[in-house]
Each structure stands twice: as C-alpha cells, then as structure tokens.
Design an enzyme around this catalytic site. Structure first.
Site, mmCIF file in Angstrom:
data_model
loop_
_atom_site.group_PDB
_atom_site.id
_atom_site.type_symbol
_atom_site.label_atom_id
_atom_site.label_comp_id
_atom_site.label_asym_id
_atom_site.label_seq_id
_atom_site.Cartn_x
_atom_site.Cartn_y
_atom_site.Cartn_z
ATOM 1 N N LYS A 75 -13.801 -0.976 5.747
ATOM 2 C CA LYS A 75 -14.184 -1.959 4.696
ATOM 3 C C LYS A 75 -15.383 -2.853 5.215
ATOM 4 O O LYS A 75 -16.421 -2.782 4.525
ATOM 5 C CB LYS A 75 -13.073 -2.625 3.906
ATOM 6 C CG LYS A 75 -11.637 -1.983 4.221
ATOM 7 C CD LYS A 75 -11.648 -0.802 2.913
ATOM 8 C CE LYS A 75 -10.400 -0.088 2.753
ATOM 9 N NZ LYS A 75 -10.078 0.790 2.005
ATOM 10 N N TRP B 83 0.789 -1.214 -0.050
ATOM 11 C CA TRP B 83 0.119 0.054 -0.079
ATOM 12 C C TRP B 83 0.772 1.317 -0.018
ATOM 13 O O TRP B 83 1.999 1.286 0.914
ATOM 14 C CB TRP B 83 -0.956 -0.277 1.368
ATOM 15 C CG TRP B 83 -1.902 1.173 1.386
ATOM 16 C CD1 TRP B 83 -2.919 1.474 0.590
ATOM 17 C CD2 TRP B 83 -2.008 1.800 2.546
ATOM 18 N NE1 TRP B 83 -3.591 2.441 1.138
ATOM 19 C CE2 TRP B 83 -2.982 2.551 2.373
ATOM 20 C CE3 TRP B 83 -1.319 1.829 4.130
ATOM 21 C CZ2 TRP B 83 -3.687 3.727 3.340
ATOM 22 C CZ3 TRP B 83 -1.949 2.725 4.835
ATOM 23 C CH2 TRP B 83 -2.945 3.767 4.627
ATOM 24 N N ASP C 66 -1.106 -5.759 9.214
ATOM 25 C CA ASP C 66 -2.062 -4.588 8.902
ATOM 26 C C ASP C 66 -3.328 -5.695 8.399
ATOM 27 O O ASP C 66 -3.346 -6.284 7.274
ATOM 28 C CB ASP C 66 -1.490 -3.878 7.480
ATOM 29 C CG ASP C 66 -2.564 -2.786 7.091
ATOM 30 O OD1 ASP C 66 -3.438 -2.785 7.569
ATOM 31 O OD2 ASP C 66 -1.968 -2.151 6.547
HETATM 32 C C1 LMR Z 1 -6.924 2.096 -0.343
HETATM 33 O O1 LMR Z 1 -6.012 1.196 -0.601
HETATM 34 O O2 LMR Z 1 -7.489 2.332 -1.589
HETATM 35 C C2 LMR Z 1 -7.641 2.346 0.906
HETATM 36 O O3 LMR Z 1 -7.110 1.598 1.873
HETATM 37 C C3 LMR Z 1 -8.033 3.677 0.901
HETATM 38 C C4 LMR Z 1 -6.754 4.418 1.373
HETATM 39 O O4 LMR Z 1 -6.462 5.263 2.357
HETATM 40 O O5 LMR Z 1 -5.650 4.526 0.700
#
Ligand code: LMR
Length: 396
Positions: A246, A130, A211
């Site tokens: 989510k 992420w 996470d």
């Molecule tokens: C995402 O990965 O799209 C979500 O977790 C929202 C974010 O805060 O990035």
C-alpha cells in the site's frame, strides 16, 4: 483424481475483483479490494518507485539468488522505518528481518515458525479481522481464537471486551494485532489504549504479532507506529509482519517482511535460523525486485523525501474522500450519524451495511464492497460520490 475435486468458494475479497472483471455494466465501481486509486480511478506507480527502478535497471549486474532471509540492506531499512534508526531495538541488533513475498507471505512464515517451535500456541484475532488472517494460521496447523474489538453500537473500539478477552490468553499464545488502520473497521486504539493492550498482552506472557500493512496511511509514518513502539518495551519480544503493497503501491511485486524482536542479538540470530528453515521449505528465498526498490528509496535522501510527499498525497486524498463521503451522506438526510467515517483511519470504512444490502449494491447498482460492509475509501472519487451515496441510501 481431479474429477472428485469440488470447487472451493471464491475468496471473500479477491473473489469480488474476479466477479467485478466479469461484470459488463459500464458504470461498475470496485470498492472491495484494498488498493489505492487516484481521482481518475488509476492505481499509479509512484514517481520515487519509477526512479528507483530506473537506477536498478541501470546498475543491475546479476540475477543470482538472494540469501534465504533476503537483502540485509532491505532488512535494515525496514527496521529503521518501523522503529526509527535510533531505537534501542535497531541499535542493539535484537531484531532480525526476513524479506518475504508480501505481508501475507510474512504472516505465513510467522505462522509456520510458531507452529514449528510452539505447536500448542493458539493464535488470537480481533473480531472482525482481515478475512485471510485465520485462514493463514489454520493452514499452518495452529488453533485460532478471537477477542472482541469493534463495538458496532458506538462505531468504535470495544476496549473493555478486548481487555477482558486478552486477560484469558495463555502464556505462549500469539496475539495478532493490527499495527494501524485496522482492517476492516478503520478503528485504532488511542496511545493510552495501546498502553493498556500492551500491559495485558505482555503481562500474560503472550507473543504480540503486529500486522503492519498500512504504515503512513493513517495519520503519518511516525504516528502510525505508536502501537508498535508501545509494545517495543525493553527486553520484550514480538513479531511484526509488514508490507509495502500500500504505502509504496508495490502490490504486484509482493514485498513484505517478517521482523522478529528478541531479548538480545544472540537469541534473535538463533530464532532467525529457524525462520530460515521455514522459508527454505516454502519458497526457498524471496524475490528481489520489490525489496530492492524499497531499499533504494529508503536509503537515498532525495528519493526518501519524494516518497514521504507521495505517501502524504495518498493519505490526504483518502482523508479528503472521508470528509466528502460523510458530507454527501449527511446531505441525504438519512437520520443517521455519519461522523464515524471521518473518525476511522486508513483505507477502509466499516459502513455497517448488512450482507443483503451489500448484495443489493452489487446486483442493482454495480457497486462492489466486501460482504462484511467494508468499503475501500481509497477507491472513491468526487465523480462517483453522489452515485455511491444514493445507492447506499437506496439499499438502507
Ligand atoms: C485487502 O484487505 O483488501 C488487501 O489487504 C488485499 C488482500 O489481499 O486482501
């Protein structure tokens, strides 16, 4: 002073939604940010949430502060959901939970805690991960490093590369693992692979930080906790950053949690006192509403049942979209194997599209996905599937 400030680049995920909002093309499609949408493109409030809110509104008698670590009922409900009410970790009280503003807030508190107590630790992240992960830990002042995770050639897990890199992690380093529904790849380890990962991480004396933002979005609430439960070995320590954005659809309520698992209850309590100082010097104490909603639902048998059903509905819709996406791409006879789409789990599919192809999707077809090729499957619909697949074929 401010005249000297230069503009920061837009956020690689949330910045796309800002651009999307400004896009005047009526056919535009936002498949970037991880938000669940129904067939009509709406992000509904769950019925169990509405009912919990009704009860809270009626029963609320004060808006006084929560304690620094938040509501104890919420903390207990979080631990029971993750580990199971009968788990030794829950019964022995060797885990404690701080209610945090979203999973991101929980990660930042974790990073601050590690920086304060173990400043020389390096935080390790999967490649890819992420995009906000490394930023959070760097902002807290920690060194970051990466371990291989996704094998693009086989559209699967690079377990050999991952294990080899984890074997170089120093004792006291933090290994950030995606609990389930890996973001962005959608590729999760099998139970056997989780055992190998746990053997290495715990064997090296590193601290696993899970996470855990998508519990219930992959295969089911219990099935999705296999990684967490594999790491939860007798006496083993870990941190878990969880989120209800989510699985409860509580995105804008910012409701998450940081759970610390220690050797025993006394160690956990002492560590929590340090987590509390990190929170106090950041946002003081958490917002109440989202956590109260979650605790109300999880602690009421009827609402809990309703939530299970609504969560299953969201999961089934995502999996239905995966099947349709694969089928529609296959019908375009691209000569490629699209079966990986239905093997991936969770909200996202890693399409393999290159950044220039992603840009072309946006510029020519008003379709927004993340530049690393991540597509939010939970934002697809039967109505828009043909258009999406035709556009992908065109940019390929
Ligand atoms: C995402 O990965 O799209 C979500 O977790 C929202 C974010 O805060 O990035």
């Amino acid at each position: 002073m401010f005249e000297q400030v230069t503009a920061a680049p837009p956020d690689s995920i949330l910045g796309l939604t800002e651009a999307f909002k400004k896009d005047a093309r009526p056919e535009k499609l936002n498949l970037s940010v991880g938000v669940f949408k129904d067939d009509k493109g709406r992000t509904p409030v769950l019925k169990c949430v509405k009912e919990a809110e009704r009860r809270l509104l009626e029963g609320e008698s004060s808006k006084t502060y929560l304690s620094i670590e938040g509501s104890p009922e919420y903390g207990r409900a979080v631990r029971e959901l993750m580990f199971g009410a009968d788990h030794e970790i829950v019964r022995s009280n060797r885990a404690c939970t701080a209610q945090c503003p979203g999973g991101t807030g929980a990660l930042r508190v974790a990073a601050d805690f590690v920086k304060k107590l173990f400043p020389s630790a390096t935080a390790w992240f999967s490649t890819p991960t992420w995009p906000n992960h490394q930023g959070i830990f760097k902002s807290a002042g920690l060194a970051v490093a990466s371990y291989p995770y996704f094998d693009a050639a086989k559209n699967g897990l690079d377990l050999t590369g991952m294990i080899a890199a984890l074997n170089t992690v120093a004792a006291g380093d933090v290994v950030v693992l995606h609990g389930c529904c890996h973001n962005p790849s959608g590729v999760d380890p099998t139970p056997e692979q989780w055992t190998q990962i746990a053997d290495v991480v715990l064997g090296r004396g590193a601290l696993p930080l899970l996470d855990f933002a998508y519990q219930g979005f992959g295969r089911g609430l219990k099935e999705d906790s296999v990684g967490l439960l594999t790491l939860a070995r007798p006496g083993a320590e870990m941190l878990v950053a969880s989120s209800f954005s989510k699985n409860f659809g509580l995105y804008n309520e910012r409701v998450g949690a940081l759970t610390l698992v220690a050797k025993d209850a006394a160690v956990a309590e002492t560590a929590l006192s340090q987590i509390k100082t990190c929170i106090r010097t950041n946002y003081s104490n958490p917002p109440s509403h989202g956590g109260a909603v979650v605790a109300t639902v999880l602690n009421d048998a009827t609402l809990r049942q309703q939530w299970d059903a609504e969560l299953a509905e969201m999961r089934n819709r995502i999996n239905g979209m995966r099947t349709l996406f694969q089928k529609t791409m296959e019908s375009r006879k691209t000569g490629r194997d699209w079966s990986f789409i239905t093997q991936q789990t969770g909200m996202f599919s890693f399409s393999g599209l290159k950044p220039e192809q992603v840009d072309m999707l946006r510029d020519k077809f008003a379709i927004y996905i993340v530049r690393d090729g991540r597509i939010n499957v939970a934002g697809m619909s039967a109505e828009t599937m043909d258009r999406l697949c035709d556009a992908i074929v065109a940019v390929l």
